[in-house]
Design a protein around this motif. Structure first.
Motif, PDB file in Angstrom:
ATOM      1  N   UNK A  65       0.791  -1.072  -0.021  1.00 39.34           N
ATOM      2  CA  UNK A  65       0.006   0.055  -0.066  1.00 39.34           C
ATOM      3  C   UNK A  65       0.787   1.212   0.034  1.00 39.34           C
ATOM      4  N   UNK A  66       1.970   1.321   0.730  1.00 40.06           N
ATOM      5  CA  UNK A  66       2.712   2.323   0.858  1.00 40.06           C
ATOM      6  C   UNK A  66       3.561   2.752  -0.428  1.00 40.06           C
ATOM      7  N   UNK A  67       4.059   1.678  -0.893  1.00 46.68           N
ATOM      8  CA  UNK A  67       4.573   1.802  -2.301  1.00 46.68           C
ATOM      9  C   UNK A  67       3.604   2.126  -3.497  1.00 46.68           C
ATOM     10  N   UNK A  68       2.530   1.666  -3.330  1.00 51.75           N
ATOM     11  CA  UNK A  68       1.493   2.289  -4.300  1.00 51.75           C
ATOM     12  C   UNK A  68       1.182   3.538  -4.222  1.00 51.75           C
ATOM     13  N   UNK A  69       1.040   4.091  -3.039  1.00 54.58           N
ATOM     14  CA  UNK A  69       0.878   5.412  -2.568  1.00 54.58           C
ATOM     15  C   UNK A  69       1.996   6.286  -3.178  1.00 54.58           C
ATOM     16  N   UNK A  70       3.252   5.731  -2.947  1.00 49.76           N
ATOM     17  CA  UNK A  70       4.651   6.420  -3.429  1.00 49.76           C
ATOM     18  C   UNK A  70       4.591   6.529  -4.945  1.00 49.76           C
ATOM     19  N   UNK A  71       4.006   5.639  -5.650  1.00 46.43           N
ATOM     20  CA  UNK A  71       3.902   5.486  -7.035  1.00 46.43           C
ATOM     21  C   UNK A  71       2.888   6.517  -7.599  1.00 46.43           C
ATOM     22  N   UNK A  72       1.925   6.715  -6.744  1.00 49.37           N
ATOM     23  CA  UNK A  72       0.697   7.737  -7.277  1.00 49.37           C
ATOM     24  C   UNK A  72       1.136   9.086  -6.961  1.00 49.37           C
ATOM     25  N   UNK A  73       1.868   9.209  -6.306  1.00 49.73           N
ATOM     26  CA  UNK A  73       2.535  10.822  -5.753  1.00 49.73           C
ATOM     27  C   UNK A  73       2.768  11.642  -6.925  1.00 49.73           C
ATOM     28  N   UNK A  96       5.676  18.275   0.494  1.00 51.93           N
ATOM     29  CA  UNK A  96       5.824  16.744   0.916  1.00 51.93           C
ATOM     30  C   UNK A  96       4.449  16.417   1.345  1.00 51.93           C
ATOM     31  N   UNK A  97       3.736  17.051   2.367  1.00 49.26           N
ATOM     32  CA  UNK A  97       2.630  16.829   2.860  1.00 49.26           C
ATOM     33  C   UNK A  97       1.397  16.826   1.809  1.00 49.26           C
ATOM     34  N   UNK A  98       1.597  17.795   0.978  1.00 48.76           N
ATOM     35  CA  UNK A  98       0.409  18.041  -0.211  1.00 48.76           C
ATOM     36  C   UNK A  98       0.788  16.929  -0.887  1.00 48.76           C
ATOM     37  N   UNK A  99       1.643  16.347  -1.376  1.00 45.39           N
ATOM     38  CA  UNK A  99       2.065  15.160  -2.297  1.00 45.39           C
ATOM     39  C   UNK A  99       1.427  13.847  -1.630  1.00 45.39           C
ATOM     40  N   UNK A 100       1.469  13.769  -0.316  1.00 44.97           N
ATOM     41  CA  UNK A 100       0.781  12.566   0.248  1.00 44.97           C
ATOM     42  C   UNK A 100      -0.509  12.810   0.295  1.00 44.97           C
ATOM     43  N   UNK A 101      -1.168  13.747   0.551  1.00 45.60           N
ATOM     44  CA  UNK A 101      -2.494  14.176   0.440  1.00 45.60           C
ATOM     45  C   UNK A 101      -3.004  14.118  -1.126  1.00 45.60           C
ATOM     46  N   UNK A 102      -2.479  14.544  -2.000  1.00 44.07           N
ATOM     47  CA  UNK A 102      -2.911  14.437  -3.419  1.00 44.07           C
ATOM     48  C   UNK A 102      -2.792  12.727  -3.770  1.00 44.07           C
ATOM     49  N   UNK A 103      -1.930  12.225  -3.399  1.00 39.83           N
ATOM     50  CA  UNK A 103      -1.937  10.734  -3.566  1.00 39.83           C
ATOM     51  C   UNK A 103      -3.034   9.903  -3.110  1.00 39.83           C
ATOM     52  N   UNK A 104      -3.266  10.448  -1.889  1.00 38.07           N
ATOM     53  CA  UNK A 104      -4.318   9.608  -1.183  1.00 38.07           C
ATOM     54  C   UNK A 104      -5.851   9.972  -1.776  1.00 38.07           C
ATOM     55  N   UNK A 125      -8.727  -2.378  -2.926  1.00 36.73           N
ATOM     56  CA  UNK A 125      -7.504  -3.434  -3.016  1.00 36.73           C
ATOM     57  C   UNK A 125      -7.054  -3.415  -4.409  1.00 36.73           C
ATOM     58  N   UNK A 126      -7.803  -3.269  -5.276  1.00 34.67           N
ATOM     59  CA  UNK A 126      -7.583  -3.678  -6.843  1.00 34.67           C
ATOM     60  C   UNK A 126      -6.669  -2.302  -7.147  1.00 34.67           C
ATOM     61  N   UNK A 127      -7.389  -1.240  -6.796  1.00 28.04           N
ATOM     62  CA  UNK A 127      -6.629  -0.014  -7.166  1.00 28.04           C
ATOM     63  C   UNK A 127      -5.232   0.018  -6.657  1.00 28.04           C
ATOM     64  N   UNK A 128      -5.034  -0.228  -5.378  1.00 22.87           N
ATOM     65  CA  UNK A 128      -3.889  -0.259  -4.651  1.00 22.87           C
ATOM     66  C   UNK A 128      -2.809  -1.155  -5.467  1.00 22.87           C
ATOM     67  N   UNK A 129      -3.163  -2.441  -5.732  1.00 23.34           N
ATOM     68  CA  UNK A 129      -2.354  -3.498  -6.366  1.00 23.34           C
ATOM     69  C   UNK A 129      -1.922  -2.800  -7.826  1.00 23.34           C
ATOM     70  N   UNK A 130      -3.045  -2.100  -8.541  1.00 22.12           N
ATOM     71  CA  UNK A 130      -2.653  -1.452  -9.786  1.00 22.12           C
ATOM     72  C   UNK A 130      -1.556  -0.597  -9.508  1.00 22.12           C
ATOM     73  N   UNK A 131      -1.855   0.380  -8.643  1.00 22.26           N
ATOM     74  CA  UNK A 131      -0.702   1.603  -8.378  1.00 22.26           C
ATOM     75  C   UNK A 131       0.716   1.015  -8.052  1.00 22.26           C
ATOM     76  N   UNK A 132       0.585  -0.100  -7.340  1.00 21.01           N
ATOM     77  CA  UNK A 132       1.935  -1.002  -6.902  1.00 21.01           C
ATOM     78  C   UNK A 132       2.670  -1.463  -8.107  1.00 21.01           C
ATOM     79  N   UNK A 133       1.836  -1.901  -9.354  1.00 19.11           N
ATOM     80  CA  UNK A 133       2.184  -2.203 -10.521  1.00 19.11           C
ATOM     81  C   UNK A 133       2.449  -1.365 -11.503  1.00 19.11           C
ATOM     82  N   UNK A 134       2.283   0.118 -10.945  1.00 23.35           N
ATOM     83  CA  UNK A 134       2.236   1.157 -11.819  1.00 23.35           C
ATOM     84  C   UNK A 134       1.493   0.909 -13.192  1.00 23.35           C
TER      85      UNK A 134
END
Length: 160
Positions: A65-73, A96-104, A125-134
């Motif tokens: 989930x954290x990696x997927x969030x980082x990929x969407x940032x 950095x805080x705005x990046x996290x908020x926008x990604x979420x 769950x599916x969207x997080x996995x898609x974000x993880x796989x970029x």
């Protein structure tokens, strides 16, 4: 001064993973003050990721989930500014805080518009996995934001 300095909100860690980032995500996921329901959706999504990920992936579902969030940032955004009767879009780097908020917010909004899945936990769950796989809608939106900033790079000297 016109602009007042923003207060930094302090988040308490969540009960299961003891992580403040999870609490922040749940706060964005919450609707009409129903935090218990938002926690249930998030924890169910994490359980579904744990089932779907397979044995070959050694990371935990929370790390995925954290990696997927980082990929969407997104790293930049465009803001409108009125210059001589026309509006121009100026690319600006994000804190950095705005990046996290926008990604979420990107992850949650893209998960909520998915059509094939039934429950919000499964959609998330599916969207997080898609974000993880970029791949997926959230990554497309992030790339679209970056393309807009790249196209308007000529106006970057008009910063606020």
């Amino acid at each position: 001064m016109r602009k007042v300095k923003k207060k930094i909100k302090i988040y308490f860690p969540d009960p299961k993973f003891n992580d403040t980032l999870v609490t922040r995500f749940v706060n964005h996921l919450m609707k009409n003050g129903k935090k218990n329901l938002a926690y249930k959706i998030f924890y169910d999504a994490i359980k579904k990721i744990e089932k779907i990920k397979g044995e070959k992936e050694e990371r935990s579902a929370l790390e995925i989930w954290k990696e997927g969030l980082k990929n969407v940032m997104p790293h930049v955004e465009v803001r409108n500014r009125r210059m001589g009767g026309s509006n121009i879009q100026i690319p600006i780097s994000i804190s950095s805080s705005s990046k996290i908020t926008k990604a979420m917010k990107l992850l949650i909004s893209c998960a909520s518009i998915r059509k094939n899945e039934k429950t919000m936990a499964h959609k998330l769950a599916c969207e997080i996995l898609d974000a993880f796989k970029e791949q997926g809608e959230a990554i497309k939106r992030k790339e679209n934001i970056h393309k807009m900033a790249e196209a308007n790079k000529a106006f970057s000297h008009f910063r606020f």
